[in-house]
Motif scaffolding. Structure first.
Motif, PDB file in Angstrom:
ATOM      1  N   ALA A  35       0.830  -1.200   0.000  1.00 40.51           N
ATOM      2  CA  ALA A  35       0.000   0.000   0.000  1.00 40.51           C
ATOM      3  C   ALA A  35       0.867   1.253   0.000  1.00 40.51           C
ATOM      4  O   ALA A  35       2.046   1.216   0.381  1.00 40.51           O
ATOM      5  N   TRP A  36       0.231   2.320  -0.422  1.00 43.76           N
ATOM      6  CA  TRP A  36       0.814   3.655  -0.293  1.00 43.76           C
ATOM      7  C   TRP A  36      -0.086   4.474   0.624  1.00 43.76           C
ATOM      8  O   TRP A  36      -1.308   4.470   0.481  1.00 43.76           O
ATOM      9  N   PHE A  37       0.546   5.147   1.547  1.00 47.65           N
ATOM     10  CA  PHE A  37      -0.110   6.116   2.405  1.00 47.65           C
ATOM     11  C   PHE A  37       0.609   7.447   2.229  1.00 47.65           C
ATOM     12  O   PHE A  37       1.740   7.497   1.738  1.00 47.65           O
ATOM     13  N   ASN A  43      -1.486  16.900   9.306  1.00 43.56           N
ATOM     14  CA  ASN A  43      -2.610  16.018   8.928  1.00 43.56           C
ATOM     15  C   ASN A  43      -2.347  14.597   9.388  1.00 43.56           C
ATOM     16  O   ASN A  43      -1.203  14.198   9.612  1.00 43.56           O
ATOM     17  N   GLU A  44      -3.426  13.837   9.508  1.00 39.44           N
ATOM     18  CA  GLU A  44      -3.276  12.419   9.797  1.00 39.44           C
ATOM     19  C   GLU A  44      -2.814  11.685   8.543  1.00 39.44           C
ATOM     20  O   GLU A  44      -2.981  12.165   7.419  1.00 39.44           O
ATOM     21  N   ARG A  45      -2.243  10.515   8.775  1.00 32.79           N
ATOM     22  CA  ARG A  45      -1.818   9.712   7.630  1.00 32.79           C
ATOM     23  C   ARG A  45      -3.052   9.241   6.852  1.00 32.79           C
ATOM     24  O   ARG A  45      -4.033   8.776   7.440  1.00 32.79           O
ATOM     25  N   GLU A  46      -2.981   9.347   5.549  1.00 33.63           N
ATOM     26  CA  GLU A  46      -4.106   9.039   4.676  1.00 33.63           C
ATOM     27  C   GLU A  46      -3.768   7.855   3.783  1.00 33.63           C
ATOM     28  O   GLU A  46      -2.689   7.817   3.163  1.00 33.63           O
ATOM     29  N   THR A 101      -1.135 -10.539   4.799  1.00 30.20           N
ATOM     30  CA  THR A 101      -2.534 -10.719   4.456  1.00 30.20           C
ATOM     31  C   THR A 101      -3.377  -9.738   5.254  1.00 30.20           C
ATOM     32  O   THR A 101      -2.994  -9.348   6.348  1.00 30.20           O
ATOM     33  N   THR A 102      -4.501  -9.369   4.707  1.00 28.46           N
ATOM     34  CA  THR A 102      -5.390  -8.466   5.417  1.00 28.46           C
ATOM     35  C   THR A 102      -6.787  -8.524   4.837  1.00 28.46           C
ATOM     36  O   THR A 102      -6.952  -8.724   3.636  1.00 28.46           O
ATOM     37  N   MET A 103      -7.763  -8.331   5.685  1.00 27.87           N
ATOM     38  CA  MET A 103      -9.138  -8.193   5.229  1.00 27.87           C
ATOM     39  C   MET A 103      -9.520  -6.723   5.144  1.00 27.87           C
ATOM     40  O   MET A 103     -10.611  -6.383   4.687  1.00 27.87           O
ATOM     41  N   PHE A 104      -8.605  -5.855   5.603  1.00 33.06           N
ATOM     42  CA  PHE A 104      -8.877  -4.423   5.634  1.00 33.06           C
ATOM     43  C   PHE A 104      -7.722  -3.669   4.995  1.00 33.06           C
ATOM     44  O   PHE A 104      -6.919  -3.038   5.683  1.00 33.06           O
ATOM     45  N   ARG A 107      -6.804   0.113   5.935  1.00 35.57           N
ATOM     46  CA  ARG A 107      -6.488   0.529   7.294  1.00 35.57           C
ATOM     47  C   ARG A 107      -4.995   0.549   7.561  1.00 35.57           C
ATOM     48  O   ARG A 107      -4.302  -0.438   7.306  1.00 35.57           O
ATOM     49  N   GLU A 108      -4.532   1.619   8.123  1.00 35.01           N
ATOM     50  CA  GLU A 108      -3.120   1.778   8.458  1.00 35.01           C
ATOM     51  C   GLU A 108      -2.653   0.671   9.391  1.00 35.01           C
ATOM     52  O   GLU A 108      -1.556   0.122   9.223  1.00 35.01           O
ATOM     53  N   GLU A 109      -3.467   0.304  10.355  1.00 34.64           N
ATOM     54  CA  GLU A 109      -3.062  -0.690  11.344  1.00 34.64           C
ATOM     55  C   GLU A 109      -2.958  -2.099  10.769  1.00 34.64           C
ATOM     56  O   GLU A 109      -2.479  -3.006  11.436  1.00 34.64           O
ATOM     57  N   SER A 110      -3.400  -2.296   9.533  1.00 34.19           N
ATOM     58  CA  SER A 110      -3.281  -3.597   8.888  1.00 34.19           C
ATOM     59  C   SER A 110      -1.868  -3.906   8.444  1.00 34.19           C
ATOM     60  O   SER A 110      -1.543  -5.059   8.172  1.00 34.19           O
ATOM     61  N   TYR A 111      -1.020  -2.901   8.352  1.00 32.05           N
ATOM     62  CA  TYR A 111       0.301  -3.066   7.742  1.00 32.05           C
ATOM     63  C   TYR A 111       1.396  -3.180   8.782  1.00 32.05           C
ATOM     64  O   TYR A 111       1.501  -2.356   9.690  1.00 32.05           O
TER      65      TYR A 111
END
Length: 124
Positions: A35-37, A43-46, A101-104, A107-111
Motif C-alpha cells: 500500500a501507499w499512504f 494532517n493524519e496519515r491518509e 494478508t489483510t481483510m482491511f 487501514r493503516e493498522e493492517s500493515y
C-alpha cells in the motif's frame, strides 16, 4: 522481515506527474499486500492505494481515484505509484507499507512493515 525503501519523490508543478517506487527486500520473500499512504504536515496519515499480492486487485482512496495507478513487478520486488494530474493537495510524505494478508487493505493498522517515506511537493 521485510525492508521497504521508497524513491521517486520530488517537486513538480500542478498538473504534472510523478512515479514513486517502493523496493522490498528481506527474509520474507512471499508477495505481500502493498500500500501507499501519505501524510501532509499537521494532517493524519491518509491511505492512498493498495495492491494485492498477485496484482489482480487494486484499491484506491477517493481523493486519488482516476488520477493515481498502483502496480507491481513481483520479479523485481517493486511496487509503483504513478501519480497524474497532481495538485497542491497531493503534497505530502508518501510511505510504502506491506503486510502478508489483510481483510482491511485500507487501514493503516493492517500493515506490519513501513518504509521511511519519500517527499512529494506540488506547486501551483
Amino acid at each position: 522481515q521485510v525492508h521497504l525503501v521508497e524513491s521517486g519523490g520530488g517537486s513538480v508543478q500542478a498538473g504534472g506527474s510523478l512515479r514513486l517506487s517502493c523496493a522490498a527486500s528481506g527474509s520474507d520473500a512471499e508477495p505481500h499486500f502493498m500500500a501507499w499512504f501519505r501524510q501532509a504536515p499537521a494532517n493524519e496519515r491518509e491511505w492512498v492505494a493498495t495492491i494485492s499480492p498477485s496484482g489482480a486487485g487494486t484499491y484506491y482512496g477517493d481523493s486519488v481515484k482516476g488520477r493515481f495507478i498502483i502496480s507491481r513487478d513481483n520479479a523485481m520486488n517493486t511496487v509503483y505509484l504513478e501519480m497524474n494530474i497532481l495538485g497542491p493537495e497531493d503534497t505530502a510524505m508518501y510511505y510504502c507499507a506491506a503486510t502478508r494478508t489483510t481483510m482491511f487493505p485500507r487501514r493503516e493498522e493492517s500493515y506490519k512493515y513501513w518504509g521511511r517515506g519519500t517527499q512529494v511537493t506540488v506547486s501551483s
